[in-house]
Design an enzyme around this catalytic site. Sequence first.
Site, mmCIF file in Angstrom:
data_model
loop_
_atom_site.group_PDB
_atom_site.id
_atom_site.type_symbol
_atom_site.label_atom_id
_atom_site.label_comp_id
_atom_site.label_asym_id
_atom_site.label_seq_id
_atom_site.Cartn_x
_atom_site.Cartn_y
_atom_site.Cartn_z
ATOM 1 N N HIS A 138 13.383 27.697 3.461
ATOM 2 C CA HIS A 138 12.574 28.525 2.556
ATOM 3 C C HIS A 138 11.247 27.816 2.318
ATOM 4 O O HIS A 138 11.202 26.739 1.715
ATOM 5 C CB HIS A 138 13.301 28.742 1.234
ATOM 6 C CG HIS A 138 12.488 29.503 0.221
ATOM 7 N ND1 HIS A 138 12.086 30.809 0.414
ATOM 8 C CD2 HIS A 138 11.988 29.126 -0.989
ATOM 9 C CE1 HIS A 138 11.383 31.208 -0.626
ATOM 10 N NE2 HIS A 138 11.312 30.206 -1.487
ATOM 11 N N LYS A 159 3.398 28.727 -3.254
ATOM 12 C CA LYS A 159 3.348 28.409 -1.814
ATOM 13 C C LYS A 159 2.534 29.450 -1.045
ATOM 14 O O LYS A 159 1.652 29.107 -0.254
ATOM 15 C CB LYS A 159 4.774 28.341 -1.246
ATOM 16 C CG LYS A 159 5.651 27.298 -1.899
ATOM 17 C CD LYS A 159 7.005 27.196 -1.219
ATOM 18 C CE LYS A 159 7.818 28.479 -1.342
ATOM 19 N NZ LYS A 159 8.172 28.801 -2.750
ATOM 20 N N ARG A 243 0.336 7.217 -6.559
ATOM 21 C CA ARG A 243 -1.118 7.260 -6.688
ATOM 22 C C ARG A 243 -1.820 6.478 -5.589
ATOM 23 O O ARG A 243 -3.033 6.558 -5.455
ATOM 24 C CB ARG A 243 -1.538 6.709 -8.060
ATOM 25 C CG ARG A 243 -0.962 7.521 -9.220
ATOM 26 C CD ARG A 243 -1.450 7.035 -10.559
ATOM 27 N NE ARG A 243 -2.902 7.189 -10.700
ATOM 28 C CZ ARG A 243 -3.573 6.846 -11.802
ATOM 29 N NH1 ARG A 243 -2.922 6.340 -12.845
ATOM 30 N NH2 ARG A 243 -4.876 7.005 -11.858
#
Length: 306
Positions: A138, A159, A243
């Site tokens: 999916h 999405k 990060r």
Amino acid sequence: MNKVRVSELIEHFDLKLVSGEKGIEREIIVSDISRPGLEIAGYFTYYPRRRLQLLGRTELSFFNELSVDERYRRTSQICTSQTPCIVISRGIEVPQEFIISSNKRNVPILQSKMKTTRLSSMITNYLESRLAPMTAVHGVLVDVYGVGVLITGESGVGKSETALELVKRGHRLVADDSVEIRQEGESELVGNAPELIQHLLEIRGLGIINVMTLFGAGAVRNYKRVSLVIHLELWDQAKVYDRLGLDEEKIRLIDTEVPRLVLPVRPGRNLAVIIEVAAMNYRLKNMGYHAAQQFSDRLNDTLHER
């Protein structure tokens, strides 16, 4: 288990059905092809009866030198209840013994005008593609700067909207909502859309749109290798997100590991631009340039000097 029927092979390669018509719905379950030279010589100890049997000029030239009794004996052993079909290359006339045995056992004999080596290569590639291990995921598959990016996430996270923005920016849609992924070769994953929803994109509040009709043929492609997975999730304030980009997470699809990034979603973040940069950064890493690693090395060198 994936299967290919002999009738599909006939249609795809425009093969001529010579005999054994009752067996054209037989199933091919292995992609390997057999060239039964040893079997025609009489050695059947390791005969791979479940494979498609391909005969060329070499095998049939030797076959024609055998006695009539030996020919019938060989063809009756080659044509078994498990043999999916026999393909004759170069348009060579099929010996009568093969026709009689194939009709008796309902083993289709097919004829092609192509040379044996080329025909063998084309059929092998076709069967490997059709019989490759497959799973459905999916998500949305988009070709971004030549990188196949599989966008995953919970329903409603954005999405399809992100894919639409990427298409508007010149990238190409492969599949929306459901992505069929096949493993071809040892570590290559190829994704495509189910035929029913090919080129379609669902946008909540707008409905289903045809990307090819709206943006042109250059905005879509039928399949693409999956190189990178980007998972979208709603921003969790309690979660610490990467990060620097030093820790590379991977996800296993079928038997292959693919790099995976997690992108937190919240208002104000331009996900399409971030995915573009992620695709370009992936290409740079493959070329040997790792920005995060270089920054870490420079930082360590500075701390060491101090």
